[in-house]
Design an enzyme around this catalytic site. Structure first.
Site, PDB file in Angstrom:
ATOM      1  N   LYS A   1       4.421   0.834  -3.404  1.00 10.30           N
ATOM      2  CA  LYS A   1       3.559  -0.337  -3.582  1.00 10.30           C
ATOM      3  C   LYS A   1       4.106  -1.513  -2.784  1.00 10.30           C
ATOM      4  O   LYS A   1       5.286  -1.834  -2.870  1.00 10.30           O
ATOM      5  CB  LYS A   1       3.481  -0.730  -5.064  1.00 10.30           C
ATOM      6  CG  LYS A   1       2.463   0.050  -5.844  1.00 10.30           C
ATOM      7  CD  LYS A   1       2.415  -0.396  -7.290  1.00 10.30           C
ATOM      8  CE  LYS A   1       1.505  -1.572  -7.503  1.00 10.30           C
ATOM      9  NZ  LYS A   1       1.397  -1.915  -8.943  1.00 10.30           N
ATOM     10  N   ILE A   2       3.203  -2.131  -2.049  1.00 18.51           N
ATOM     11  CA  ILE A   2       3.556  -3.248  -1.169  1.00 18.51           C
ATOM     12  C   ILE A   2       2.474  -4.316  -1.310  1.00 18.51           C
ATOM     13  O   ILE A   2       1.283  -3.996  -1.342  1.00 18.51           O
ATOM     14  CB  ILE A   2       3.631  -2.772   0.300  1.00 18.51           C
ATOM     15  CG1 ILE A   2       4.712  -1.689   0.472  1.00 18.51           C
ATOM     16  CG2 ILE A   2       3.877  -3.939   1.247  1.00 18.51           C
ATOM     17  CD1 ILE A   2       4.672  -0.979   1.821  1.00 18.51           C
TER      18      ILE A   2
END
Length: 317
Positions: free
Chosen positions: A132-133
């Site tokens: 997740k970014i």
């Protein structure tokens, strides 16, 4: 009797937005998502004490530098919680990169590779992990490179059409457009305080993104996230995936009312536009005051919870 949760599963992949193992066991989602705030709350659960101890021991074995030990411990704890979740879910776990790296492409790539390596060392293959970014321009560029290296990404804190378009053009695996936080902003910044599900600005945003992706033949998965009520979820029935907190999974499981599919696309696929340049991305994204404020606010909140997690871990060394 068919519950709304059962009906939803027939048209959408249901994902649990939690780090709570017991909740995941109860609702049997396909995937699970975590973030720094959820890791912080999960780490307070007594059943996770051993995972914290193991992360501390790991960090001490890797370095004598106290600063590096803290970084290693928080990374290992996030992965340890992910490993426990992967014992239950058949699909993927989403583990988030430190939000303080959201504007640093290279540091994001390096952190993602480190998290992947920790999972790989524990016998977990890349096809069960999403990194997740935050959906900053720099985060999207990092994800573009990671995807080329076989590391699938979940681009989060997504509030604008510019963010969604840039993610698709970068070929990212999945996006998490937020629903509830968009509603929060409109409630706080207008006189209108009550929204029917179909007029909820967060629902409208995800619906637009879903239709845009399908109209242009993008393969990026749309996973609606950040829900404030069940109405937002049922109004997005048919979305590729929805990640839902345990309290709302419970409501869906206890409701037997019929559930109608709201999202689907059967039209022809149009040609894709030229990819956004950095300048175009910033102009379009910054033209949306809500998106600008909520992206920055989301990064700040995740960073604050990361710091609280670090403070907790420091007491364990």
């Amino acid at each position: 009797m068919t519950t709304q949760l059962d009906s939803l599963r027939n048209m959408t992949v249901v994902v649990a937005d939690t780090g709570d193992i017991e909740a995941i066991k109860k609702y049997q989602p396909e995937d699970a998502t975590t973030n720094p705030s959820l890791i912080l709350s999960a780490s307070a659960l007594p059943q996770y004490a051993s995972l914290i101890d193991e992360a501390i021991a790991y960090a001490k074995s890797k370095s004598n530098c106290s600063k590096q030990q803290l970084i290693d411990a928080e990374d290992k704890l996030a992965v340890n919680i992910g490993l426990e979740i992967l014992k239950i879910v058949p699909g993927r776990i989403s583990t988030e990169v430190d939000a303080r790296l959201s504007y640093d492409t290279q540091a994001t790539i390096e952190k993602a590779k480190k998290l992947i390596a920790l999972y790989n060392e524990a016998g977990i293959s890349n096809d069960r992990i999403l990194i997740k970014i935050a959906s900053t321009w720099q985060g999207i560029r990092a994800a573009e490179e990671l995807e080329k290296q076989g590391i699938n990404c979940n681009l989060t804190l997504l509030f604008s059409e510019a963010q969604a378009r840039a993610c698709a053009e970068a070929g990212v695996y999945l996006i998490s457009p937020f629903v509830g936080r968009i509603l929060d902003w409109y409630k706080a910044n207008s006189d209108k305080k009550d929204y029917a599900p179909a007029e909820d600005p967060g629902v409208i945003s995800v619906t637009k993104i879903y239709n845009y992706y399908k109209q242009h033949g993008y393969n990026t998965i749309v996973m609606g996230a950040s829900f404030r009520n069940v109405g937002e979820i049922t109004e997005l029935a048919g979305c590729d995936r929805l990640t839902i907190a345990p309290a709302l999974l419970k409501e869906l499981q206890e409701n037997n009312a019929p559930l109608e599919r709201k999202l689907s696309y059967t039209g022809e696929v149009k040609a894709k536009p030229q990819p956004l340049t950095e300048a175009e991305f910033y102009w379009q994204h910054n033209s949306d005051a809500m998106a600008v404020e909520k992206l920055a606010d989301g990064i700040r909140k995740f960073a604050a919870d990361q710091e609280k997690l670090e403070a907790m871990l420091l007491t364990k060394f």
